[in-house]
Scaffold this motif. Sequence first.
Motif, PDB file in Angstrom:
ATOM      1  N   MET A   1     -14.949  15.135 -37.445  1.00 21.44           N
ATOM      2  CA  MET A   1     -15.759  14.279 -38.284  1.00 21.44           C
ATOM      3  C   MET A   1     -16.327  15.129 -39.418  1.00 21.44           C
ATOM      4  N   LYS A   2     -16.098  14.695 -40.623  1.00 21.11           N
ATOM      5  CA  LYS A   2     -16.451  15.465 -41.815  1.00 21.11           C
ATOM      6  C   LYS A   2     -17.939  15.819 -41.897  1.00 21.11           C
ATOM      7  N   TYR A   3     -18.820  14.861 -41.614  1.00 25.03           N
ATOM      8  CA  TYR A   3     -20.257  15.085 -41.760  1.00 25.03           C
ATOM      9  C   TYR A   3     -20.989  15.229 -40.417  1.00 25.03           C
ATOM     10  N   ASN A   4     -20.280  15.436 -39.340  1.00 25.14           N
ATOM     11  CA  ASN A   4     -20.816  15.632 -37.986  1.00 25.14           C
ATOM     12  C   ASN A   4     -21.367  14.371 -37.324  1.00 25.14           C
ATOM     13  N   ASN A   5     -21.946  13.461 -38.074  1.00 25.73           N
ATOM     14  CA  ASN A   5     -22.473  12.195 -37.562  1.00 25.73           C
ATOM     15  C   ASN A   5     -22.162  11.102 -38.582  1.00 25.73           C
ATOM     16  N   LEU A   6     -22.335   9.858 -38.159  1.00 29.66           N
ATOM     17  CA  LEU A   6     -22.221   8.771 -39.116  1.00 29.66           C
ATOM     18  C   LEU A   6     -23.294   8.939 -40.193  1.00 29.66           C
ATOM     19  N   ILE A   7     -22.992   8.471 -41.399  1.00 27.84           N
ATOM     20  CA  ILE A   7     -23.978   8.449 -42.471  1.00 27.84           C
ATOM     21  C   ILE A   7     -24.134   6.992 -42.890  1.00 27.84           C
ATOM     22  N   ILE A   8     -25.372   6.513 -42.836  1.00 24.52           N
ATOM     23  CA  ILE A   8     -25.667   5.115 -43.129  1.00 24.52           C
ATOM     24  C   ILE A   8     -26.810   5.050 -44.143  1.00 24.52           C
ATOM     25  N   LYS A  37     -20.788   0.623 -28.542  1.00 24.38           N
ATOM     26  CA  LYS A  37     -20.389   1.962 -28.971  1.00 24.38           C
ATOM     27  C   LYS A  37     -21.026   2.296 -30.312  1.00 24.38           C
ATOM     28  N   LEU A  38     -21.022   1.342 -31.240  1.00 26.66           N
ATOM     29  CA  LEU A  38     -21.645   1.571 -32.539  1.00 26.66           C
ATOM     30  C   LEU A  38     -23.143   1.822 -32.380  1.00 26.66           C
ATOM     31  N   MET A  39     -23.812   1.081 -31.501  1.00 30.62           N
ATOM     32  CA  MET A  39     -25.243   1.297 -31.269  1.00 30.62           C
ATOM     33  C   MET A  39     -25.498   2.732 -30.829  1.00 30.62           C
ATOM     34  N   GLU A  43     -27.617   5.994 -33.013  1.00 30.00           N
ATOM     35  CA  GLU A  43     -28.739   6.805 -32.543  1.00 30.00           C
ATOM     36  C   GLU A  43     -28.737   8.190 -33.165  1.00 30.00           C
ATOM     37  N   TYR A  44     -27.552   8.700 -33.510  1.00 28.04           N
ATOM     38  CA  TYR A  44     -27.429  10.043 -34.054  1.00 28.04           C
ATOM     39  C   TYR A  44     -27.048  10.050 -35.531  1.00 28.04           C
ATOM     40  N   ALA A  45     -27.001   8.875 -36.138  1.00 25.10           N
ATOM     41  CA  ALA A  45     -26.572   8.761 -37.536  1.00 25.10           C
ATOM     42  C   ALA A  45     -27.587   9.399 -38.478  1.00 25.10           C
ATOM     43  N   ILE A 102     -17.490   1.930 -40.026  1.00 20.76           N
ATOM     44  CA  ILE A 102     -18.700   2.129 -40.825  1.00 20.76           C
ATOM     45  C   ILE A 102     -19.331   3.492 -40.550  1.00 20.76           C
ATOM     46  N   GLY A 103     -19.722   4.162 -41.638  1.00 17.66           N
ATOM     47  CA  GLY A 103     -20.387   5.458 -41.523  1.00 17.66           C
ATOM     48  C   GLY A 103     -19.453   6.648 -41.459  1.00 17.66           C
ATOM     49  N   TYR A 104     -18.158   6.405 -41.321  1.00 20.02           N
ATOM     50  CA  TYR A 104     -17.182   7.496 -41.315  1.00 20.02           C
ATOM     51  C   TYR A 104     -16.733   7.790 -42.738  1.00 20.02           C
TER      52      TYR A 104
END
Length: 139
Positions: A1-8, A37-39, A43-45, A102-104
């Motif tokens: 994953m490019k940014y380590n976590n989702l970015i929202i 899974k998205l929820m 939590e870490y986004a 979303i967020g990837y």
Amino acid sequence: MKYNNLIIEKKEYMLLKRLMNLSEFYKDRTLAYSMKKLMGELEYAQIVDDLKMPKDVIRFNTKITIDSENGWQSTFTLVTPNESDVKNSKISILTPMGSAVIGYAKGDTIIWEFPSGEQRLTIKEVEQKHRHVNIDSVL
């Protein structure tokens, strides 16, 4: 994953949380699983202001091209539920595909559960449409 976590983006995060609160009522097993899974991922986004959103991260109104390890490719725009129009390649966040991406970011690989089974997807293209979501008019 490019940014380590989702970015929202902040406002989109608030909308996602509203939609997630409804997820316990989804009767479709695959969709309920996708929302759960998205929820967990949210939590870490990383939650950021609109101006700090990387241009290669998938958000609402982003046009995305993905490749599957099974050989198929799909291009669609991620939209809010009220704008969903599969015939015109507008996929709602409330679908397994919408919640998967979303967020990837461009170049990320995702493993997600779909009605046809687990799929490994690679995000090939990300094009921002620069149209913001009015979170109050969606629900």
